[in-house]
Design a protein around this motif. Structure first.
Motif, mmCIF file in Angstrom:
data_model
loop_
_atom_site.group_PDB
_atom_site.id
_atom_site.type_symbol
_atom_site.label_atom_id
_atom_site.label_comp_id
_atom_site.label_asym_id
_atom_site.label_seq_id
_atom_site.Cartn_x
_atom_site.Cartn_y
_atom_site.Cartn_z
ATOM 1 N N ALA A 890 84.020 45.866 13.409
ATOM 2 C CA ALA A 890 85.170 44.996 13.513
ATOM 3 C C ALA A 890 85.224 44.252 14.572
ATOM 4 C CB ALA A 890 86.547 46.009 13.192
ATOM 5 N N TRP A 891 84.621 44.819 15.541
ATOM 6 C CA TRP A 891 84.232 44.009 16.883
ATOM 7 C C TRP A 891 83.294 42.668 16.763
ATOM 8 C CZ3 TRP A 891 81.779 46.802 21.950
ATOM 9 C CH2 TRP A 891 82.149 46.183 22.816
ATOM 10 N N ARG A 892 82.239 43.116 15.965
ATOM 11 C CA ARG A 892 81.353 42.008 15.591
ATOM 12 C C ARG A 892 82.144 41.082 14.880
ATOM 13 N NH1 ARG A 892 75.733 42.875 15.393
ATOM 14 N NH2 ARG A 892 74.769 40.927 14.483
ATOM 15 N N ARG A 893 82.846 41.266 13.854
ATOM 16 C CA ARG A 893 83.271 40.260 12.945
ATOM 17 C C ARG A 893 84.131 39.280 13.620
ATOM 18 N NH1 ARG A 893 83.976 44.662 9.155
ATOM 19 N NH2 ARG A 893 86.274 44.838 9.799
ATOM 20 N N PRO A 894 84.006 37.738 13.076
ATOM 21 C CA PRO A 894 83.388 37.428 12.110
ATOM 22 C C PRO A 894 82.274 36.783 12.474
ATOM 23 C CG PRO A 894 84.860 35.852 12.826
ATOM 24 C CD PRO A 894 85.227 37.055 13.635
ATOM 25 N N GLY A 895 81.653 37.003 13.709
ATOM 26 C CA GLY A 895 80.244 36.561 14.133
ATOM 27 C C GLY A 895 80.488 36.812 15.633
ATOM 28 N N LEU A 896 79.066 36.492 16.210
ATOM 29 C CA LEU A 896 78.996 36.853 17.591
ATOM 30 C C LEU A 896 78.595 35.214 18.292
ATOM 31 C CD1 LEU A 896 76.492 39.728 17.859
ATOM 32 C CD2 LEU A 896 78.971 39.860 18.297
ATOM 33 N N GLU A 897 79.223 35.165 19.320
ATOM 34 C CA GLU A 897 79.178 33.892 20.009
ATOM 35 C C GLU A 897 79.623 32.815 19.445
ATOM 36 O OE1 GLU A 897 75.501 33.772 22.805
ATOM 37 O OE2 GLU A 897 74.759 35.284 21.707
ATOM 38 N N LYS A 898 78.973 31.621 19.281
ATOM 39 C CA LYS A 898 79.383 30.325 18.644
ATOM 40 C C LYS A 898 79.428 30.679 17.087
ATOM 41 C CE LYS A 898 78.174 27.358 22.160
ATOM 42 N NZ LYS A 898 77.504 26.009 22.678
ATOM 43 N N GLY A 899 78.639 31.851 16.389
ATOM 44 C CA GLY A 899 78.817 32.109 15.082
ATOM 45 C C GLY A 899 80.237 32.381 14.753
ATOM 46 N N ALA A 900 81.054 32.848 15.600
ATOM 47 C CA ALA A 900 82.464 33.238 15.185
ATOM 48 C C ALA A 900 83.181 31.824 15.121
ATOM 49 C CB ALA A 900 83.225 33.946 16.112
ATOM 50 N N LEU A 901 82.734 30.587 15.808
ATOM 51 C CA LEU A 901 83.265 29.190 15.756
ATOM 52 C C LEU A 901 82.885 28.645 14.736
ATOM 53 C CD1 LEU A 901 82.948 28.141 19.505
ATOM 54 C CD2 LEU A 901 85.069 29.179 18.489
ATOM 55 N N ARG A 902 81.803 29.109 14.103
ATOM 56 C CA ARG A 902 81.140 28.061 12.962
ATOM 57 C C ARG A 902 81.758 28.427 11.546
ATOM 58 N NH1 ARG A 902 76.413 28.197 16.195
ATOM 59 N NH2 ARG A 902 75.814 30.304 15.438
ATOM 60 N N VAL A 903 82.548 29.794 11.494
ATOM 61 C CA VAL A 903 83.244 30.168 10.376
ATOM 62 C C VAL A 903 84.343 29.753 10.227
ATOM 63 C CG1 VAL A 903 81.394 32.193 10.016
ATOM 64 C CG2 VAL A 903 83.576 32.551 11.334
ATOM 65 N N MET A 904 85.085 29.262 11.463
ATOM 66 C CA MET A 904 86.506 28.910 11.683
ATOM 67 C C MET A 904 86.722 27.574 10.842
ATOM 68 S SD MET A 904 87.777 30.109 15.371
ATOM 69 C CE MET A 904 87.597 31.685 15.904
ATOM 70 N N LEU A 905 87.632 27.190 9.881
ATOM 71 C CA LEU A 905 88.070 25.915 9.270
ATOM 72 C C LEU A 905 88.483 25.167 10.372
ATOM 73 C CD1 LEU A 905 88.919 27.422 5.749
ATOM 74 C CD2 LEU A 905 86.505 26.365 6.477
ATOM 75 N N PRO A 906 88.548 23.997 10.192
ATOM 76 C CA PRO A 906 89.241 23.142 11.358
ATOM 77 C C PRO A 906 90.793 23.330 11.115
ATOM 78 C CG PRO A 906 87.273 21.877 10.250
ATOM 79 C CD PRO A 906 87.567 23.030 9.567
ATOM 80 N N ALA A 907 91.158 23.402 9.965
ATOM 81 C CA ALA A 907 92.770 23.560 9.721
ATOM 82 C C ALA A 907 93.279 24.832 10.262
ATOM 83 C CB ALA A 907 92.912 23.618 8.128
ATOM 84 N N ASP A 908 92.359 25.882 10.283
ATOM 85 C CA ASP A 908 92.836 27.016 10.932
ATOM 86 C C ASP A 908 92.800 26.992 12.307
ATOM 87 O OD1 ASP A 908 93.029 28.320 8.340
ATOM 88 O OD2 ASP A 908 90.970 29.464 8.598
ATOM 89 N N ILE A 909 91.956 26.018 12.872
ATOM 90 C CA ILE A 909 91.943 25.902 14.386
ATOM 91 C C ILE A 909 93.074 25.015 14.756
ATOM 92 C CG2 ILE A 909 90.677 24.834 16.192
ATOM 93 C CD1 ILE A 909 88.054 25.684 14.741
ATOM 94 N N ARG A 910 93.467 24.158 14.161
ATOM 95 C CA ARG A 910 94.619 23.166 14.278
ATOM 96 C C ARG A 910 95.777 24.023 14.427
ATOM 97 N NH1 ARG A 910 91.641 19.311 11.310
ATOM 98 N NH2 ARG A 910 93.017 20.018 9.488
ATOM 99 N N SER A 911 95.823 24.766 13.296
ATOM 100 C CA SER A 911 97.169 25.793 13.200
ATOM 101 C C SER A 911 97.040 26.946 13.921
ATOM 102 C CB SER A 911 97.394 26.148 11.632
ATOM 103 O OG SER A 911 96.304 26.914 11.300
ATOM 104 N N GLY A 912 96.196 27.176 14.778
ATOM 105 C CA GLY A 912 95.946 28.196 15.514
ATOM 106 C C GLY A 912 95.682 29.614 15.028
ATOM 107 N N ASN A 913 95.565 29.714 13.715
ATOM 108 C CA ASN A 913 95.205 30.776 12.999
ATOM 109 C C ASN A 913 93.566 30.904 13.501
ATOM 110 O OD1 ASN A 913 95.000 33.068 11.259
ATOM 111 N ND2 ASN A 913 94.861 31.628 9.402
ATOM 112 N N ILE A 914 93.448 31.774 14.541
ATOM 113 C CA ILE A 914 92.047 31.986 14.884
ATOM 114 C C ILE A 914 91.699 33.393 14.631
ATOM 115 C CG2 ILE A 914 90.706 32.391 17.116
ATOM 116 C CD1 ILE A 914 91.417 29.421 16.534
#
Length: 1816
Positions: A890-914
């Motif tokens: 669970a600590w690792r998910r959804p990814g490490l370093e910038k891998g966690a940013l790559r799996v985030m959708l732009p809509a989720d980022i704009r809505s604050g759903n991190i």
């Protein structure tokens, strides 16, 4: 008159029995309060029939001629009709009354019986007004009255338009007929409203006692008055009589005069009861809806308000209280709650008196009470809390009038203004007190201070007054909340406070607008004065906007006084106010607050994305998320255009503001937003997290109210809605904590108070405390479970992690870790023990959520240090490893370093759903950059372990994943990384175990290939991981390895054997059993095979040729305990035994066909690992209880075969350690001098010899006895063959090593040779003088090695003697049992013995392992030598040959190796009997083995004597030729086969038996011919190499005379041919050498080079010959330069000796004197001195460098340039000589004793450097 003509009744009047029957059906059942609906409907129909019967009149028969009848007869007729109608009405009323009376008495009796039967039950008796039976009667009467009234009005209308010529008598008669039903109805109402007497049981007669006993009216009068219309009530006389009118003055005078006494007043006829009631209703409605009750609010009764304010101030001012105070406080300090309550009651009563006497407005009184409470709370907080600024202390001295005046001006109540710190920035803590400040100030201890007690009493008095004035009197002082069964009814407080918030906002807006207008006017005037300067005008026009915005922002900071927030939260805490009621007032203010451009941009982005309208808070949070993600993506990115990138960044900052933090307007907005500040206040004073978070979510999340309103559905829908509400609350708190550190610190303080509350649980709170009873948020007992704690803290801790603000309070994190460590520690285990899997059920889901969402992820937010990981490990070490690994995942998910940013959708980022907190992602990125920076600079000389480990303390997943990625590609990092992990924390080591499992494929997704494209070899990444896992767990055995072992077990269950290497690496490296393993059976040498016949120590000594690995016994024991726990090791053994057959017969894929070699390699690996694991589990040398534990897990022999499907030979192999233990139990005890037991222990009984244990097939039972079968499979090679020669050789070798170390320990001349070698090695490695000295000394390592050697010598001697005794014992037992080994001795049965023995015994076991193949061969020899009756050796060998021939075409590589070992041992005896007549006569002739069966003799053409006496030597030669031919033909066929495995197996077998086969030249030549194409095969490189090696061995064996039957002439001719070929080759080489020499001389001439012995070199331009200048020195000269002077006498003697004192001697093949081989270490050789070594090895004396230097023949390349600064103490002249470029230099020679040594060193001293040496 049709309308007035009455109709006939619908039916007769119902009887009383019918009425009671219907009423009985209406009665509710006993214990139930619900009436029967069907009975009620039947009762309504009965009532309607009774009313219809009463209101219908029956006319006479002469009614048609009534108009012509006289008037008196008509009147009489009408009277009769009326009388009859009234009689029917009375009958109906009496019937209903009797029925209702019966109903009431029956219902009462039923209630009494129910109470008598159940004393605990509570029966609810309905009032008559609520009884449905009685209400049905009233409703029926009302309906009949309405219908009769409408019919009367319609009939009058018809009469008016009918016959105008009718007489007055007829019209009067018609009116009377029409009024009869109404009169009947009114009579019926009067009857039902009259009380009825109680009748006696004897009859209707009543006595005097019953006169006073009356039943209540059947229908209550009040029910009739509220139900019926006024005309009907007036007719029934049920309206109250109006009071008599007051006499007028005229009537008074007439009354005084005595006249007109009997005349009523004229207005009396209008004062009927109905008119009186109508007038009263009109007056009440007018007063209720139209009269103005409040007037002159600010000026009414100033005396009353003065007294009220004086009373309020007397409550606040303790100094003014005395005996004359309005409130008596004499009993305040006695601490009794009754006195406090009396005081509060007196205060409320006094306020009520003031309101009543002076007619004060209660709302105004309540408003003043709120103001006074606000002031008092503010004063308490300032006085009791720590003062932070001078403004706060100044505000404490303000009077109440000054306070009101400041409020009127729009300032804060306390006079607080935003202060500035040293940097000129606003201080966050100046406007609002923190949670700790408020709670410490409000937690006043009773009797600590008289003024504090008085203040607390005053506040509680004000609370009592406010509660009284607000209309809510359901507050419980005991619980601190509203009564559970009631709801607080007051609502005026919410409206008054909302009006205050709106008022403060309106003042601020007006003030801000005025300031903006003034600034605009001033700027306009300045702009007109400078009309010719357009630039100045433009600059001036931009100023007003900035000023306005600044004023707006500033006004925002002083809009609402903090005392107002304080009082609001205080009222909410005491149950007087619902905070949600203020949201309509706050949301309007909230929406009108000035927002920055960032908020507007976020709102526009949200609108463009189609999302719902967000609040300014959520817009700011969304903008913050977008900016932070953009910033994180740029971290570590190198821009190739740095100049332009800086400009672009500046442009973006100018457009969007600084992206690192929100803008100043947003900061101010968050700090002073009323919803957020109220949230902080509620969190401090109310203490209930759900209340505060719900309020914040309600004010900031637009959809929250809709969620609350939609929570009334089913249980499933309600659960989903509650989950959405929880998510919205968490999102709101996370957003505000992210944007405000002050709010985050309040949340941290709240969590800290909850933890403190657990410690203070059970303490009684003072009754005078200002905090509410439930202000601690949650009430947890001291012994609260960890589930309760986790449930209370889950949401605030989750918000702290998402915001990343937990980093501000490291102490809170440590406290939480220690709290959970205390709660998780098991009572039965020690603090260092990790619980087993059975404790996993004790961990609840809430605790796991806290661990996964807070404790573990929060570690990434803190700086890298060892304190926090150690505290966290104290919590996690009590969890099972499965749960720990889930937490790490669970600590690792959804990814490490910038891998966690790559799996985030732009809509989720704009809505604050991190999906992962941005603070954690940033920490991981920074850690990854730091770790890779260190990894780039790591090397073997500079490991940088400390630096690398330091980066991993807070983010071990990031660092370790990167390390494993590097190791998978570069295996030379393995040992360096293992050394690095010694600086890692225990938590980091545990995380490393998880990372290893994740890298192997134990994670959620595993898509990496484990084998290369061809499938023959393992991928590089898996091979590197296998090696690293072994090295890592060897150094850190305490790290959890059950995860990897369970993963391997799971893979084996799936039929996948790719991870066999991991298990092999663990057993070899961690377990220290590398001596048992082997690469392949074909690579085992004869020495290693001899060692495998001996003890465990002999196997260890011979497996690696004396090189003993360093074994970590702790790691080995830990691995064994893990494999023994939970039967894991035996489970793996069973899976390996099952997977062998699955690998052979299962198809991996329908499309891909695996190569036979791939399948064979997997099969061999399974077999090898199974043998390795079996040896490890059953070895009891290190663990005395190993076999007992192994026996407890291992199934019985029969169960292995029948239940688990294991082959018989494999089942015997798995149980053989236990079978041998039980077989030799008594003998082993005797050898160990232990008390011998009659029977083996209980754990060995399933493995002792018994009839049920045997697995002998029925087909073999006719030819083999169970004794033979069990004996064959029970024994091992250790029991029947003792390698005496190998024991003696290894013991002698170890003794020599002991003597060598003993000499080195003693020192002196005997150790000089060894010391020289050690010194040379150290010097060649670049060691200094100190290191050389240490290398030649007898160190602790040498002492340890000497001790080990001595111990091994003693152990080998003991093992040798024990094995000899074991072999003698086994042979004796076999001698005793040889008569019963073979079933029968007749020829028919004996002919089948050899096939049965080979099929069921030898063949299944021979191919399992090298030890088993050796055992099969030696067991056959042993039975032959013992001359067991019926053991036909010749027939058995014949069957062996046939079996080997067939097996060559279906063998794996290891099976071929085992077969070659077996065949080599057998064929040695076969060859010996063929070519040695004496051996045949002594070993085979006249033995049972020489006999053959009749069938075999007939097939091979033998005489009868072969069956009776035995075969002759000639017969044996014939059958040997047949065997030889069969083997040769099969081998040649395999070599010529196109199948890879055929050729490979044949080469392996032939290479092993090359010294014994072939012995016939014909077969040998054919084999050599078949090897020709294989030696030139470029596709199968391994086959080509093996074929070349075997061909050379075969030719060597042929040359050495191994081909026994070859003709001598043929041999000589072949030798001559080979000699001629060698001479031709030699001449050819010499010719090539001469050509190369000539070509070299020609090149030298062309280049103009002089004669140089050591290579060519260009001539100097100046013509100077510097050939005498030494350019360098050889290795010994460099070594002498580094050695101290005191070592020179010793080393100069050593220089004349070979560096390797133990170098062997070499004798030329063609003859000559033997000479020593001067083997120089490879480190000391230099390219320039290879010629000297070559000449010395050939007996020549190379020219010394000293002589060449003196003669001037030394080239410039051999001289060494030396330039360094002189060391302290060195001679300056000598250093000057060494630094001079042209001077030759040699190390000063040591002092020698004899003259020869002086002469040998004289040549060296003759140079220019001699003077310096002599001075030394």
């Amino acid at each position: 008159m049709a309308a007035a003509t009455p109709t006939s009744p619908t039916g007769p009047l119902p009887t009383l029995e019918e009425c009671t029957a219907i009423l009985s059906s209406c009665l509710p059942a006993i214990g139930d309060d619900k009436f029967c609906d069907d009975g009620i409907r039947a009762w309504r129909r009965l009532i309607q029939s009774c009313v219809a019967y009463a209101t219908h009149s029956v006319p006479s028969s002469s009614s048609s001629s009534s108009s012509s009848s006289p008037s008196n007869e008509g009147a009489a007729l009408e009277d009769g009709l009326k009388t009859a109608a009234l009689r029917r009405a009375d009958d109906s009323a009496n019937l209903l009354a009797d029925a209702l009376t019966w109903y009431s008495s029956t219902l009462q009796n039923q209630h009494q019986q129910q109470q008598t039967s159940s004393s605990t039950s509570t029966t609810i008796i309905l009032r008559p007004e609520n009884d449905p039976v009685i209400c049905a009667v009233a409703e029926a009467l009302w309906l009949a009255g309405c219908l009769l009234e409408s019919s009367t009005s319609s009939g009058g209308a018809d009469d008016g338009g009918g016959a105008p010529s009718a007489s007055a008598a007829s019209s009067s008669s018609a009116d009377n007929a029409t009024n009869i039903p109404q009169q009947c109805l009114s009579a019926m109402v009067r009857n039902l409203a009259t009380s009825r007497p109680v009748q006696s049981e004897q009859g209707d007669n009543t006595n005097s006692n019953n006169k006073a006993m009356l039943f209540p009216p059947p229908v209550p009068v009040t029910l009739l008055q509220t139900t019926l219309e006024l005309p009907l009530l007036e007719a029934a006389n049920l309206l109250p009589q109006p009071p008599p009118p007051p006499p007028t003055p005229a009537s008074k005078r007439k009354t005084a005069a005595g006249g007109a006494k009997d005349q009523p007043p004229q207005q009396q006829q209008h004062d009927t009861p109905m008119s009186f009631v109508q007038k009263k209703l009109k007056k009440m409605n007018t007063d209720m809806y139209y009269r103005q009750h409040k007037f002159n609010l600010l000026a009414e009764e100033s005396e009353g308000y003065a007294k009220l304010l004086a009373f309020y101030m007397s409550l606040l001012n303790d100094d003014d209280r005395g005996s004359g105070s309005v409130v008596d406080t004499a009993t305040v300090d006695n601490g009794a709650d009754d006195n406090h309550n009396k005081h509060y009651d007196h205060a409320k009563r006094y306020v009520r008196e003031l309101i009543g006497v002076f007619d004060l407005d209660p709302n105004r009184v309540l408003d003043l009470a709120l103001d006074v409470l606000e002031w008092q709370l503010n004063e308490i907080v300032i006085r009791n809390g720590p003062s932070k600024s001078s403004s706060s202390s100044t505000s404490a001295s303000l009077s109440f009038a000054e306070l009101n005046r400041s409020n009127a001006e729009g300032g804060a109540t306390t006079g607080v203004t935003p202060t500035e710190d040293k940097d000129g920035k606003d201080n966050n803590d100046d406007h609002w007190w923190g949670l700790e400040h408020l709670r410490s100030a409000m937690s006043i201890q009773q009797h600590a201070n008289r003024s504090n007690n008085s203040a607390v009493i005053a506040v509680h008095s004000l609370l009592a007054i406010i509660r009284e004035l607000d209309g809510g009197d359901d507050y419980s002082e005991e619980t601190g909340t509203v009564a559970a069964t009631k709801t607080y009814r007051g609502r005026a407080v919410a409206h008054l406070l909302g009006f205050k918030y709106r008022s403060y906002r309106g003042r601020a807006v007006a003030k801000s607008a005025a300031a903006a207008a003034a600034a605009s006017a001033g700027n306009a005037r300045s702009a007109t004065k400078s009309s010719d300067a357009s630039t100045a005008t433009t600059a001036g026009s931009s100023a007003p906007a900035t000023t306005t915005s600044n004023i707006s922002a500033t006004s925002t900071t002083i809009i609402y006084p903090r005392s107002l927030y304080l009082s609001t939260a205080f009222l909410c805490a005491h149950g007087i106010l619902d905070a949600h009621a203020l949201l309509p007032h706050l949301v309007v203010v909230h929406a009108s607050n000035p927002a920055s451009s960032t908020v507007k941009a976020a709102a526009a982005a949200s609108a463009s994305g189609g999302g719902s309208t967000s609040s300014p808070l959520m817009q700011a949070y969304q903008s913050h998320c977008v900016e932070t993600v953009g910033r994180l993506k740029k971290i570590g990115v190198v821009s190739l255009n740095a100049a332009n990138s800086g400009k672009v960044d500046e442009t973006n900052k100018e457009k969007n503001g600084d992206s690192t933090i929100p803008s100043n307007n947003i900061v101010e907005f968050i700090r002073h937003d009323p919803v957020i500040v109220l949230f902080r206040a509620l969190l401090a004073l109310v203490g209930d997290w759900d209340v505060a978070a719900a309020f914040l979510a309600h004010g900031t999340i637009p959809d929250f109210a809709a969620m609350v309103n939609g929570s009334g559905g089913g249980s499933h829908e309600c659960g989903e809605i509650v989950a959405k509400m929880r998510l919205a609350m968490n999102s709101a708190v996370s957003a505000v904590c992210t944007l405000s550190e002050g709010v985050a610190m309040d949340v941290c303080s709240w969590v800290g108070n909850v933890i403190d509350g657990i410690d203070r649980a059970g303490e009684t709170r003072s009754s005078l405390s200002l905090l509410a009873r439930n202000a601690s948020g949650v009430t947890l007992a001291k012994n609260s479970t960890i589930a309760e704690i986790s449930s209370a803290l889950l949401e605030p801790l989750s918000a702290l992690v998402k915001s990343g603000m937990i980093r501000l309070n490291q102490s809170l994190y440590v406290r939480l870790c220690r709290l959970y460590a205390i709660k998780l520690v098991p009572s039965s285990s020690s603090s260092e023990a990790i619980p087993q899997e059975e404790n996993s059920a004790s961990i609840d889901s809430e605790t796991l959520s806290v661990l996964s969402t807070f404790l573990i992820p929060s570690l990434s937010l803190f700086p890298s240090d060892t304190l926090l990981p150690n505290e966290l490990w104290e919590v996690l070490k009590y969890l099972p490893y499965e749960q720990r690994y889930k937490l790490y995942s669970a600590w690792r998910r959804p990814g490490l370093e910038k891998g966690a940013l790559r799996v985030m959708l732009p809509a989720d980022i704009r809505s604050g759903n991190i999906s992962k907190p941005l603070g954690i992602i940033e920490s991981e990125i920074v850690t990854g950059i730091a770790a890779r920076y260190v990894l780039k600079r790591i090397s073997k000389e500079n490991i940088m372990g400390h630096q690398l480990a330091k980066t991993s303390h807070n983010n071990p997943l990031v660092v370790f994943t990167d390390i494993l990625g590097k190791i998978e590609s570069y295996d030379n990092l393995i040992l360096m990384m293992v050394d690095t992990f010694q600086f890692v924390t225990k938590l980091g080591l545990d995380v490393m175990g998880y990372c290893l499992l994740e890298s192997l494929g134990g994670g959620e997704v595993d898509q990496r290939n484990r084998r290369k494209v061809g499938g023959l070899n393992t991928e590089q990444w898996l091979t590197s991981l296998e090696t690293f896992i072994g090295a890592f767990y060897k150094k850190f055995p305490s790290v959890e390895m059950r995860g990897i072992l369970n993963y391997i077990t799971k893979r084996f269950k799936e039929g996948q054997a790719s991870e066999l290497g991991v298990l092999r690496s663990l057993i070899k490296t961690v377990g220290g059993y590398g001596f048992v393993d082997y690469d392949s059976t074909a690579s085992l040498s004869d020495l290693q095979l001899d060692g495998r016949r001996g003890s465990r120590l002999l196997r260890r000594e011979t497996s690696s040729f004396g090189v003993v690995d360093d074994i970590n016994r702790e790691a080995s024991q830990h691995l064994r305990s893990v494999l023994q726990g939970g039967d894991l090791g035996v489970i793996i053994l069973l899976l390996l035994s099952q997977i062998r057959s699955r690998v052979l017969y299962s198809k991996a894929s329908d499309t891909v066909q695996e190569h036979v070699k791939v399948i064979g390699n997997i099969y061999d690996n399974c077999e090898a690992v199974m043998c390795l694991l079996l040896e490890f589990l059953s070895d009891s040398s290190d663990d005395a209880t190993a076999k007992e534990k192994f026996a407890a897990s291992m199934p019985s022999l029969v169960d292995l075969h029948t239940k688990y499907g294991v082959e018989k030979a494999v089942a015997w192999m798995l149980c053989r350690p236990l079978v041998r233990k039980s077989l030799f139990y008594k003998d082993d005890n005797k050898l160990a001098n232990k008390a011998s037991l009659d029977e083996p222990p209980a754990y060995l009984k399933p493995f002792t010899a018994s009839e049920d244990r045997t697995l002998l097939p029925e087909a073999a039972s006719q030819h083999l006895t169970p004794t033979m079968y069990d004996t064959f499979y029970s024994l091992a090679i250790y029991d029947i063959s003792c390698p005496e020669e190998r024991y003696n050789l290894d013991i002698d070798r170890l003794k020599k090593d002991c003597d060598r170390l003993i000499q080195l320990q003693k020192g002196g001349d005997a150790a000089r040779g060894q010391m020289s070698v050690l010194a040379a090695v150290a010097a060649a490695a670049g060691g200094d003088a100190n290191q050389i000295r240490q290398a030649t000394a007898f160190t602790r390592t040498h002492a340890t090695e000497l001790e080990r050697l001595k111990r091994n010598v003693d152990q080998l001697n003991e093992d040798f003697q024990r094995q000899q005794k074991r072999c003698q014992l086994v042979k004796a037992n076999l001698e005793a049992q040889k008569e019963s080994m073979i079933q029968g001795t007749d020829s028919l049965i004996s002919s089948m013995f050899a096939p049965a023995f080979m099929t069921f015994c030898v063949y299944p076991r021979c191919f399992l392992s090298p030890e088993d193949s050796l055992f099969c061969a030696h067991f056959i020899k042993l039975l032959h030598n013992m001359k067991v009756p019926g053991f036909l050796t010749i027939e058995l060998i014949d069957i062996i040959v046939d079996s080997v021939i067939g097996s060559l075409f279906c063998m794996t590589e290891d099976e071929a190796g085992s077969c070659s070992i077996f065949l080599n041992e057998i064929w040695k005896s076969v060859n010996c009997w063929r070519y040695d007549n004496d051996a045949f006569a002594s070993e085979l002739k006249d033995t049972p083995g020489s006999r053959v069966s009749t069938t075999f003799a007939e097939d091979n053409g033998f005489d009868e004597h072969a069956s009776t006496v035995g075969i002759t030597h000639e017969d044996y030669k014939a059958i040997y030729s047949q065997w030889h031919k069969k083997l040769g033909s099969a081998a040649i066929g395999c070599l010529k086969s196109s199948e890879y495995m055929h050729t490979r197996a044949a080469l392996i077998v032939l290479s092993r038996i090359v010294l014994v086969f072939p012995t016939q030249p014909k077969a040998g030549d054919q084999i050599l011919k078949a090897l020709g194409p294989l030696q030139n095969d470029d596709e199968k490189l391994d086959i080509r190499a093996t074929a070349k090696g075997y061909a050379s061995q075969l030719m060597k064996a042929r040359d050495e005379g191994m081909w026994k039957e070859e003709n001598i002439a043929v041999t000589k001719a072949r030798q001559e041919r080979e000699k001629m070929k060698a001479e031709e080759k030699k001449k050819k080489l010499a010719k090539q050498h001469e050509e190369m020499k000539k070509e070299s001389e020609l090149i030298s001439k062309k280049l103009g080079l002089g004669d140089s012995r050591d290579g060519w070199r260009p001539e100097r331009r100046d013509g100077r010959d510097d050939r005498s200048r030494p350019w360098g020195m050889d290795a010994r000269s460099r070594f002498m330069a580094c050695v101290p002077h005191r070592w020179w006498p010793l080393l100069c003697d050593i220089q004349q000796q070979p560096l390797n004192a133990a170098a062997p001697s070499f004798t030329p093949k063609n003859g000559g004197e033997p000479r020593e081989l001067h083997a120089r270490p490879g480190e000391l050789r230099r390219p320039g001195s290879e010629r000297e070594v070559w000449e010395r090895d050939r007996g020549r004396q190379p020219e010394s460098r000293d002589s060449r230097r003196q003669s001037g023949d030394m080239s410039r390349g051999e001289r060494r340039k030396r330039s360094r600064s002189p060391e302290p103490g060195e001679d300056s002249d000598h250093q000057a000589q060494k630094r001079s470029r042209g001077a030759e230099w040699a190390p000063p020679p040591p002092h020698r004793n004899n003259s020869d040594q002086q002469q040998s060193s004289g040549g060296v001293r003759g140079g220019g450097g001699g003077g310096g040496a002599r001075r030394r």
